[in-house]
Design a protein around this motif. Structure first.
Motif, mmCIF file in Angstrom:
data_model
loop_
_atom_site.group_PDB
_atom_site.id
_atom_site.type_symbol
_atom_site.label_atom_id
_atom_site.label_comp_id
_atom_site.label_asym_id
_atom_site.label_seq_id
_atom_site.Cartn_x
_atom_site.Cartn_y
_atom_site.Cartn_z
ATOM 1 N N HIS A 325 0.852 -1.174 0.000
ATOM 2 C CA HIS A 325 0.000 0.000 0.000
ATOM 3 C C HIS A 325 0.895 1.233 0.000
ATOM 4 C CE1 HIS A 325 -3.629 2.351 0.753
ATOM 5 N NE2 HIS A 325 -2.921 3.063 1.618
ATOM 6 N N ALA A 326 0.621 2.152 -0.900
ATOM 7 C CA ALA A 326 1.464 3.339 -0.980
ATOM 8 C C ALA A 326 0.753 4.545 -0.375
ATOM 9 C CB ALA A 326 1.812 3.631 -2.437
ATOM 10 N N LEU A 327 1.506 5.311 0.401
ATOM 11 C CA LEU A 327 1.024 6.605 0.882
ATOM 12 C C LEU A 327 1.754 7.654 0.069
ATOM 13 C CD1 LEU A 327 1.117 6.268 4.780
ATOM 14 C CD2 LEU A 327 -0.912 6.415 3.341
ATOM 15 N N VAL A 328 0.984 8.451 -0.671
ATOM 16 C CA VAL A 328 1.590 9.389 -1.597
ATOM 17 C C VAL A 328 1.215 10.812 -1.194
ATOM 18 C CG1 VAL A 328 1.477 10.229 -3.959
ATOM 19 C CG2 VAL A 328 1.643 7.802 -3.518
ATOM 20 N N GLY A 329 2.164 11.713 -1.265
ATOM 21 C CA GLY A 329 1.851 13.102 -0.968
ATOM 22 C C GLY A 329 3.115 13.923 -1.016
ATOM 23 N N GLU A 330 2.944 15.239 -1.020
ATOM 24 C CA GLU A 330 4.109 16.112 -1.054
ATOM 25 C C GLU A 330 4.570 16.384 0.367
ATOM 26 O OE1 GLU A 330 3.845 18.854 -4.706
ATOM 27 O OE2 GLU A 330 1.859 18.859 -3.844
ATOM 28 N N SER A 331 5.681 17.133 0.538
ATOM 29 C CA SER A 331 6.185 17.356 1.886
ATOM 30 C C SER A 331 5.134 18.117 2.698
ATOM 31 C CB SER A 331 7.507 18.128 1.845
ATOM 32 O OG SER A 331 7.409 19.231 0.998
ATOM 33 N N GLY A 332 4.979 17.711 3.959
ATOM 34 C CA GLY A 332 3.985 18.340 4.818
ATOM 35 C C GLY A 332 2.595 17.764 4.666
ATOM 36 N N SER A 333 2.439 16.678 3.895
ATOM 37 C CA SER A 333 1.105 16.133 3.691
ATOM 38 C C SER A 333 0.681 15.203 4.828
ATOM 39 C CB SER A 333 1.053 15.377 2.358
ATOM 40 O OG SER A 333 1.948 14.290 2.402
ATOM 41 N N GLY A 334 1.611 14.882 5.734
ATOM 42 C CA GLY A 334 1.257 14.053 6.885
ATOM 43 C C GLY A 334 1.598 12.588 6.712
ATOM 44 N N LYS A 335 2.285 12.233 5.618
ATOM 45 C CA LYS A 335 2.551 10.823 5.395
ATOM 46 C C LYS A 335 3.570 10.266 6.381
ATOM 47 C CE LYS A 335 5.498 11.661 1.305
ATOM 48 N NZ LYS A 335 5.929 13.036 1.606
ATOM 49 N N THR A 336 4.584 11.069 6.717
ATOM 50 C CA THR A 336 5.578 10.585 7.677
ATOM 51 C C THR A 336 4.967 10.411 9.066
ATOM 52 O OG1 THR A 336 7.367 11.589 6.443
ATOM 53 C CG2 THR A 336 7.801 11.099 8.732
ATOM 54 N N THR A 337 4.127 11.380 9.477
ATOM 55 C CA THR A 337 3.478 11.250 10.781
ATOM 56 C C THR A 337 2.592 10.003 10.809
ATOM 57 O OG1 THR A 337 3.452 13.648 10.904
ATOM 58 C CG2 THR A 337 2.101 12.470 12.496
ATOM 59 N N THR A 338 1.915 9.718 9.707
ATOM 60 C CA THR A 338 1.048 8.544 9.656
ATOM 61 C C THR A 338 1.835 7.267 9.954
ATOM 62 O OG1 THR A 338 -0.289 9.652 7.987
ATOM 63 C CG2 THR A 338 -0.594 7.279 8.232
ATOM 64 N N ILE A 339 3.009 7.119 9.355
ATOM 65 C CA ILE A 339 3.743 5.875 9.612
ATOM 66 C C ILE A 339 4.362 5.870 11.002
ATOM 67 C CG2 ILE A 339 4.170 5.268 7.199
ATOM 68 C CD1 ILE A 339 7.039 6.314 7.705
ATOM 69 N N ARG A 340 4.672 7.039 11.540
ATOM 70 C CA ARG A 340 5.177 7.061 12.918
ATOM 71 C C ARG A 340 4.088 6.604 13.882
ATOM 72 N NH1 ARG A 340 10.013 9.255 13.729
ATOM 73 N NH2 ARG A 340 9.597 9.760 15.912
ATOM 74 N N LEU A 341 2.855 6.953 13.572
ATOM 75 C CA LEU A 341 1.730 6.480 14.380
ATOM 76 C C LEU A 341 1.580 4.968 14.223
ATOM 77 C CD1 LEU A 341 -0.778 9.325 13.461
ATOM 78 C CD2 LEU A 341 0.089 8.880 15.756
ATOM 79 N N LEU A 342 1.728 4.521 12.997
ATOM 80 C CA LEU A 342 1.585 3.098 12.697
ATOM 81 C C LEU A 342 2.599 2.266 13.484
ATOM 82 C CD1 LEU A 342 0.226 0.944 10.893
ATOM 83 C CD2 LEU A 342 1.868 1.510 9.120
ATOM 84 N N LEU A 343 3.811 2.801 13.641
ATOM 85 C CA LEU A 343 4.871 2.086 14.341
ATOM 86 C C LEU A 343 4.821 2.282 15.851
ATOM 87 C CD1 LEU A 343 7.568 2.996 11.771
ATOM 88 C CD2 LEU A 343 7.161 0.663 12.502
ATOM 89 N N GLY A 344 3.863 3.094 16.312
ATOM 90 C CA GLY A 344 3.775 3.337 17.742
ATOM 91 C C GLY A 344 4.815 4.311 18.240
ATOM 92 N N LEU A 345 5.463 5.067 17.337
ATOM 93 C CA LEU A 345 6.441 6.079 17.759
ATOM 94 C C LEU A 345 5.729 7.346 18.238
ATOM 95 C CD1 LEU A 345 9.097 5.623 14.960
ATOM 96 C CD2 LEU A 345 9.413 5.160 17.384
ATOM 97 N N GLU A 346 4.482 7.506 17.834
ATOM 98 C CA GLU A 346 3.645 8.597 18.339
ATOM 99 C C GLU A 346 2.305 7.986 18.729
ATOM 100 O OE1 GLU A 346 4.669 11.798 18.286
ATOM 101 O OE2 GLU A 346 6.306 11.787 16.826
#
Lengths: 551, 280, 325
Positions: A325-346
């Motif tokens: 599954h790909a998360l696509v977006g430009e910088s600041g779109s929230g994709k990095t935060t989404t995976i940090r949540l997924l990993l339990g880092l946030e």
């Protein structure tokens, strides 16, 4: 290598003496290290030429040699660089300065570092205008130019410091300053590689328009074959400082004769959307099992400067086992935060995340630790994600040691096995990251995430710091492993062409929300939202409609 | 297309092996080796007794018999310089040791624990940095008593603040590094991360600072000895020798010989420190 | 920006006050807790010629017969009303002793700072302007050399050449302009090395930045590049470095004043150390800390106003990610 006349052969209308820029037998060395060897090409008046190559190919060095901006003392250029009939390399600095800026303009790679950070944009622009020795009205001239390059509020830009403007705006400023004196030639060194995809296209369009309106020739430096083919009428392909192939865009692009150019063409995702179809194929229809990853209504906000900033806003998606599954977006779109949540880092403010049937949210540290055995992350930049003081063997084996898996010998075997599966040999075991290339480092990072035999691997732009040929190797490894081990990937990227090549499903993120999602083919072939359409349109496809890969 | 064909290792070390040791660095190491030998086996270099004067030979200029000349009591200055090396150099090592251990520990705890512990330690470090280091050393040595070892301790105390600050900022920087988060995701505990990742990466700059501080400590201790806050004569610390020599302006070698030895030593240390920073 | 700046300024001012008070306590602790009882020793030393009544007066003034923490509290209370105590050697108020000599030291330190800045910027200009091979290479070695020479050696050489051989000034009881000038050189040279090192490193760094190439690509010459582009970003961080060298100037004054036969804070310290006059030492150390803290406070508060790159306020979300739990 490539004789001069080959470039002009297919341009029957352009006689040889109409050449604006002629480079012959150019060699450049830094100290004892020769980085460019015997390079020749020619650019006719009003024409455009692209120098294509990966990092270390010497393409930027050639640009700097033409502009005589090689580092003083160490950089040395030999050969002939003739601009408008004048030998650039043998001119005195004083004589050359009258060409630089006025007749030859330069658009740099990273706009955020290309303006003096402690002076306002306006003062630097005025300085550029004043160098033209035209009387008075510098401010008006600058504001007029800013409007011409599509800056909405020229006065605000004029009074701003560089860090107060976005990368796209800064690049417009720099292009404006470059075209201000109406030069005959613009040298553009990767003018868009530091920018977001949708902005890349606009900046390239701006350059093309200005070129047409003001009759400026373009020397474009790029690593992107597709962009080069779209924007230039002559291509020169470089590798390790040597010309591999050169000629008209149509011939080089659609029927490359050198092996390197063929490989380069095959490795560009935008030109080969179906390259990995055989590795991607899944039994049709759902397996009926519960999805491997379920993200439901997740929201996360941060407090920045006393204001709440919603980084991820009500995001939901699911990923079937064994798919990407790909998360696509430009910088600041929230994709990095989404995976940090997924990993339990946030911790999310709201919503639930389930991986392999286990809830990630609201877990203690110890519980998270056991979940992470099945959930691994590969970082974007392999230059920062590996401890420089550790050897490859320790790096890859770290999690085995931490989770006390098996005996010492079993652990050593699994490290070797993991390295083997990503195409690295045992000879690297005792190396430190500093002694590895970028591609090798990312393979080590991949091996590290595989060694525990997880089900899910989150890939955060794993190839964006790498050259296309290296990227192609990593992508191939990723897809083979998926086919072999049934891994589930969450793939974060801003590169839509790459996503199209390897993902099954995609979510497009914009300002923290998912604006569109579904199967890759559906979303890309028939985008429903304007934002998605803009993203899809910004994929450079090269000249004409070249489809299908080179096997 | 094969996978391994793509992973082409790039040459990592650009410069040739020969240029890794510039001649000035080699010379610096030679100077330090000599100084080290002087402090370990002084008798190997001079047969003269540094404390025994020959009154007939006083104020002799430098010659083959007395390389650095003789002083007001007719003692051989070269012998005095060589025999004073041990105390001048080891006291600087003691000072650096105190700075590295105490300052490093404070910085490590402040940077890694964070929170109120960091806030409290940060103020303490601010205090240590706010008091001019030479003044601090003077006060501490006056409180402990005028001996060379106390001068070394005082110099060490005055260096604690610098080490603590560098260690803290390095720890903070390393702690935020991506590879530390990666290790956490690999199941690394807090302690594992501190000992295996943060400490090795952070100590690199601290060690480089230690080299620089070694040179500085030689200067500070020489300054304290110059003011008479170290061991009294017949000790022959370099600073003390210069201090005594300044009272005899007609015998200038009494100042210049020990001064040149001091300068050569500190210059070598600084050159090596600079070289280490560059090759990092 | 303005609210952030006000908050930042307030926090820095409060920190500075805390640090100054702690410096006073710290010195007290170093003096009282470390082994030995220098105060009573000094008072009882017959050489100092105190009468029994004077001893009793001073002992009760300092509360030497009471527990240490009470002495500390008294000492702090006195500090807050501006009373720095009584000298154990002369029986005079410490405040007056310091006041008498402060001006001379500030003049010396100020002149030394000027010397250091002139020298450092001259070296900085030179590394960009002088002919490549010899001039630049030689100049680049200067800071390292300056940092390796004990400042008392510089002083002794200057005295030897300019006082003894050329007779330009006298060392004994000399407060004249030339004497101050040479003392300032001795004190300023090591400081200039630190400033010059930072300046050269910054100039090199800025010259290698992309914006410098881009400015040149627009046709700007070397001189214009240096003056309009490189100088400001390179010189701004020097403000911070200069503030940090204040400690060096005050500490170095101890030796420089002794060598050049000047009276000042440094010679006061030197005298107080030999006579174990601890109240004077404590006051001088605190004063030095106050000067250091205030100068650095001013530099820190001025910096965001001078350098547009420095933005104040909250950290980015990424920084807040608590990594090693």
């Amino acid at each position: 290598m490539a004789p001069q006349d080959r470039l002009t052969l297919d341009r029957v209308t352009a006689p040889a003496d109409d050449a604006l820029l002629r480079v012959e037998g150019l060699s450049v060395s830094y100290g004892d290290n020769q980085v460019v060897t015997d390079v020749s090409f020619g650019l006719r008046r009003g024409g455009s030429l692209a120098l294509i190559g990966e990092s270390g190919s010497g393409k930027s060095t050639i640009a700097r040699a033409v502009l005589r901006l090689l580092p003083e003392g160490t950089g040395r250029a030999r050969g002939l660089v003739e601009f408008d009939g004048q030998d650039v390399l043998s001119l005195s600095e004083r004589r050359f300065r009258s060409l630089r800026g006025r007749r030859i303009g330069f658009v740099p790679q990273d706009p955020s570092t290309s303006l003096n950070p402690v002076r306002t944009v306006g003062s630097q622009a005025r300085e550029a205008a004043a160098l033209l020795d035209e009387p008075g009205g510098h401010r008006e001239l600058v504001l007029e130019t800013f409007a011409q390059v599509g800056l909405d509020d020229p006065r605000r830009v004029y009074d701003s410091y560089p860090h107060q403007l976005s990368g796209g705006m800064l690049q417009r400023v720099l292009i404006g300053l470059t075209v201000l004196p109406r030069p005959a030639l613009i040298v553009a060194d990767e003018p868009t590689s530091a920018l977001d995809v949708t902005i890349q296209k606009r900046i390239l369009d701006l350059l093309s328009d200005l070129r047409r309106d003001l009759d400026i020739s373009l020397l474009l430096i790029t690593h992107d074959l597709a962009i080069a083919a779209e924007r230039a009428d002559t291509l020169v392909v470089l590798k390790d400082g040597v010309v591999q192939e050169s000629g008209g865009t149509a011939s080089v692009f659609s029927s490359p004769s050198s092996e390197y150019a063929r490989k380069l063409h095959a490795d560009v995702p935008a030109l080969n959307p179906d390259r990995y179809r055989h590795l991607r194929e899944r039994p049709a229809g759902g397996t009926g099992e519960r999805p491997k990853i379920e993200v439901g209504g997740v929201t996360k906000s941060f407090t920045v400067d006393g204001r709440a900033l919603v980084a991820v806003d009500d995001v939901s998606f699911t990923v079937e086992a064994g798919t990407t599954h790909a998360l696509v977006g430009e910088s600041g779109s929230g994709k990095t935060t989404t995976i940090r949540l997924l990993l339990g880092l946030e911790e999310p403010d709201r919503g639930t995340i389930t991986v392999a049937g286990e809830e990630v949210t609201g877990r203690s540290h110890a519980e998270l630790r056991s979940i992470r055995r099945h959930l691994q992350l590969v970082y974007q930049n392999p230059f920062t994600s590996l401890d420089p003081t550790w050897t490859v063997k320790r790096l890859v084996g770290e999690s085995l040691d931490r989770f006390r898996v098996g005996t010492r010998r079993e652990r050593a075997d699994r490290v070797r096995e993991a390295l083997d599966s990503v195409g690295l040999g045992e000879n690297l075991l005792s190396r430190k990251p500093g002694a590895l290339s970028g591609g090798q480092r990312q393979r080590v990072a991949l091996a590290r995430s595989l060694v525990l035999r997880p089900d899910v691997i989150v890939l955060d732009e794993p190839t964006s710091a790498l050259d296309v040929s290296v990227q192609a190797g990593i992508v191939e490894v990723l897809l083979s492993l998926q086919a072999e081990l049934g891994l589930t990937y969450v793939f974060v990227s801003h590169d839509l062409a790459l996503v199209r090549q390897l993902a099954h499903t995609v979510s497009v993120m914009h300002r923290g929300r998912i604006v569109e999602s579904g199967a890759v083919a559906t979303v890309f072939d028939d985008p429903r939202r304007p934002y998605t359409r803009a993203l899809v349109d910004s994929i450079p496809v090269g000249a004409g409609t070249v489809s299908g890969g080179v096997s | 297309m094969s996978v391994s064909a793509l992973s082409r290792a790039r040459p990592v070390i650009r410069r040739g092996q020969a240029s890794r040791f510039p001649p000035t660095v080699v010379a610096s190491f030679a100077v330090l080796a000599l100084v080290l030998l002087w402090s370990l086996v002084p008798t190997l270099f001079t047969g003269q007794d540094p404390a025994r004067g020959v009154p007939a030979d006083k104020f002799l200029g430098p010659s083959t018999a007395h390389w650095f000349g003789t002083d007001h009591l007719g003692r051989d200055l070269f012998a005095r310089v060589v025999h004073g090396t041990a105390s001048s150099v080891t006291s600087a090592l003691v000072a650096v040791g105190i700075g590295v251990l105490v300052g490093g520990l404070i910085g490590l705890i402040a940077g890694f624990v964070g929170g109120w512990v960091d806030a409290v330690l940060a103020r303490l470090v601010d205090v240590l940095l706010a008091i001019p280091s030479f003044l601090l050393a003077v006060v501490v040595v006056s409180s402990l008593g005028f001996e060379t070892i106390n001068a070394a301790i005082a110099t060490g105390v005055s260096a604690v603040g610098v080490f603590a600050r560098v260690m803290r900022s390095e720890v903070l920087k390393t702690r935020r590094a991506v590879f530390v988060e990666a290790s956490y995701l690999q199941g690394g505990s807090r302690w594992h991360i501190l000992v295996r990742h943060v400490l090795p990466n952070a100590s690199r700059s601290v060690l480089m600072l230690a080299v620089l501080q070694f040179g500085l400590s030689i200067l500070i201790i020489a300054g304290l000895a110059f003011l008479g806050y170290g061991d009294p004569p017949p000790a022959s610390d370099w600073g003390l020798l210069i201090s005594i020599g300044k009272d005899y302006p007609l015998a200038q070698w009494l100042v210049y010989a020990p001064a040149l030895v001091t300068i050569a030593t500190v210059l070598s240390v600084n050159r090596i420190s600079r070289w280490l920073r560059k090759t990092d | 920006m303005n609210r952030d700046y006000a908050r930042y300024a307030l926090r820095r001012v409060l920190q500075a006050i805390v640090v100054i008070l702690l410096a006073y306590v710290f010195t007290f602790v170093v003096i009282s807790v470390l082994p030995g009882d220098p105060v009573t020793n000094t008072l009882r030393n017959p050489q100092n010629g105190f009468t029994e009544e004077e001893i009793a007066r001073i002992v009760s003034y300092y509360g030497l017969d009471r527990p240490v923490y009470e002495q500390l509290w008294d000492s702090l209370s006195r500090l807050l009303v501006g009373d720095l105590g009584i000298s154990l050697r002369s029986g005079l108020p410490v405040g007056r002793l310091i006041g008498d000599v402060l001006g001379s030291t500030l003049l010396l330190a100020g002149s030394a700072l000027v010397v250091a800045l002139v020298l450092a910027f001259a070296i900085g200009f030179g590394t960009r302007y002088l002919p490549k091979r010899y001039g630049q290479g030689l100049l680049r070695a200067f800071p390292s050399l300056f940092l390796s020479v004990p400042n008392f050696v510089i002083g002794l050489v200057l005295i030897n050449v300019f006082a003894f051989q050329l007779g330009l000034f006298r060392v004994i009881d000399s407060e004249g302009g030339l004497a101050t000038f040479f003392a300032a050189i001795a004190l300023g040279i090591p400081v200039s090395a630190q400033v010059a090192e930072v300046l050269i490193a910054n100039l090199d760094h800025e010259a290698g930045q992309e914006y410098a190439s881009v400015a040149r690509s627009r046709g700007l010459g070397q001189t214009g590049l240096f003056l309009r582009h490189l100088l400001k970003p390179s010189a701004l961080p020097v403000v911070t470095v200069v503030a940090l060298t204040v400690g060096e100037l005050l500490g170095g004054a101890v030796i420089t004043e002794q060598i050049f036969g000047r009276t000042g804070i440094g010679s006061l310290v030197e005298r107080s150390v030999t006579t174990q006059d601890l109240p004077v030492l404590q006051a001088v150390v605190t004063l030095a800390a106050v000067i250091f803290v205030v100068v650095n406070l001013v530099a820190d508060l001025a910096y965001p106003l001078l350098d547009p790159r420095v933005r104040l306020g909250g950290a980015k979300p990424r920084d807040k990610a608590e990594v090693a739990r």
